[in-house]
Design an enzyme around this catalytic site. Structure first.
Site, short mmCIF file in Angstrom:
data_model
loop_
_atom_site.label_atom_id
_atom_site.label_comp_id
_atom_site.label_asym_id
_atom_site.label_seq_id
_atom_site.Cartn_x
_atom_site.Cartn_y
_atom_site.Cartn_z
N GLY A 128 -8.89 -4.64 -13.63
CA GLY A 128 -8.69 -3.79 -14.81
C GLY A 128 -7.32 -3.16 -14.90
CB ILE A 130 -5.33 -1.76 -10.25
CG1 ILE A 130 -6.54 -0.82 -10.18
CG2 ILE A 130 -4.43 -1.55 -9.04
CD1 ILE A 130 -7.42 -1.05 -8.96
CE LYS A 198 -12.37 -8.70 -12.08
NZ LYS A 198 -13.29 -7.55 -12.07
N1 HSE Z 1 -17.19 -6.69 -15.36
C1 HSE Z 1 -15.93 -6.44 -14.75
C2 HSE Z 1 -16.10 -5.37 -13.69
C3 HSE Z 1 -14.96 -6.04 -15.81
O1 HSE Z 1 -17.13 -4.70 -13.69
O2 HSE Z 1 -15.21 -5.19 -12.86
C4 HSE Z 1 -13.53 -5.99 -15.38
O3 HSE Z 1 -13.09 -7.22 -14.89
#
Ligand code: HSE
Length: 328
Positions: A128, A130, A198
């Site tokens: 997000g 960061i 990620k």
């Molecule tokens: N669904 C993801 C989370 C949103 O909860 O981290 C951000 O990538």
């Protein structure tokens, strides 16, 4: 300069807000404003100002020579891939928050961007708000990164934190959904797939070649029970969903799964929707980054940071080289 937002959901509406409310900061950086010229969405939005720039046709955007930046916030692989490919091929710079897209097509889309002298950026796809990718890519370009580990998913961290306070798994997940943290299909969060994607992006960036997310052993939190959380607490530990990659020569070792972490460890201190990333470089040592890993505004902030860098590159006619390739 003109931008188009693809998708007016949680992230897209946050991008609209950042581009509207933080124009002073944007102008200070770029020397000129960024106008949202189009928003692509199949829905209608009544008398919301977005209705004035709404379109259902990607061709309205890619065929408009005045559009400089395309901001992809639709999520999912298709048609996000086709739309981003079209935009890059038309010479637009693209910023996306879509980790599924980057984990699956990152190397190809960066190549497409380079071939068309533009940028494809995806800071918001990992943790997000960061600034983890730009830190690794630029601030730590001189480092041998030995390992990166952390809490990469806001939804699961929120669920685990709320379960520590006595809430049930289902009630905690429902809260995370209401707050806009969870993916459309929250299975991607709770089964660790979102963290895995990620991690694949970070592993690809630090190794220089595509690390396929399907190859990363992954366990989620759907089987973590209140009893296990209590047992960890009795031992002075907290359960966190940890993603970790270590690099040893050409070997890339990556994995995602719940771990009981000592309460004084930095990753145990990460609560609610917060994420944390612990980077270990061979010269710099440990760096800990922490911030909101999900949610409309935090994620949108990271998307807009990409847009600003990409638009600045565009003005100066310099473009970022690809970070990783499909070749090993
Ligand atoms: N669904 C993801 C989370 C949103 O909860 O981290 C951000 O990538």
């Amino acid at each position: 300069m003109k931008a188009a937002i693809l998708g007016f959901g949680t992230v897209g509406s946050g991008v609209w807000k950042v581009l509207t409310e933080n124009q002073d900061q944007i102008q200070r950086y770029l020397g000129e404003p960024v106008e949202t010229a189009y928003v692509l969405d199949l829905r209608t939005f009544g008398d919301h100002p977005v209705s004035r720039v709404l379109t259902r046709e990607i061709d309205d955007i890619v065929n408009d020579p005045q559009v400089d930046a395309v901001i992809e916030c639709m999520g999912g692989l298709h048609p996000a891939y086709e739309f981003v490919h079209k935009a890059l091929s038309a010479g637009k710079c693209v910023a996306t928050s879509n980790k599924a897209l980057v984990a699956a097509y990152g190397a190809e889309l960066m190549r497409t961007a380079a071939d068309h002298q533009t940028d494809f950026f995806f800071e918001a796809s990992v943790c997000g708000g960061i600034p983890v990718l730009r830190t690794i890519r630029h601030s730590l370009a001189q480092e041998k990164i030995l390992s990166v580990e952390g809490v990469f998913n806001g939804t699961t961290n929120y669920i685990l934190s709320r379960m520590e306070q006595g809430l049930s798994y289902d009630a905690a997940l429902a809260e995370a959904q209401v707050k806009g943290y969870a993916e459309r299909d929250p299975e991607a969060d709770v089964e660790g797939i979102d963290s895995c994607r990620k991690l694949a992006i970070i592993a690809s960036m630090i190794s220089g070649h595509t690390v396929h997310y399907e190859d990363i052993p992954t366990v989620g939190i759907s089987h973590v029970t209140a009893a296990q959380i209590d047992a960890a607490k009795a031992e002075g530990k907290k359960i966190r969903l940890i993603a970790r990659v270590t690099i040893c020569g050409h070997e890339v070792d990556a994995k995602v799964g719940p771990e009981a972490v000592a309460q004084d460890h930095p990753l145990a201190q990460v609560k609610d929707v917060y994420n944390a990333v612990l980077i270990h470089g061979n010269m710099v040592g440990d760096i800990l980054l922490q911030g909101q890993g999900a949610g409309s505004e935090a994620t949108a902030s990271a998307v807009v940071s990409d847009v600003l860098v990409a638009l600045n590159d565009r003005k100066r006619k310099i473009f970022e080289p690809v970070c990783w390739t499909d070749q090993v």
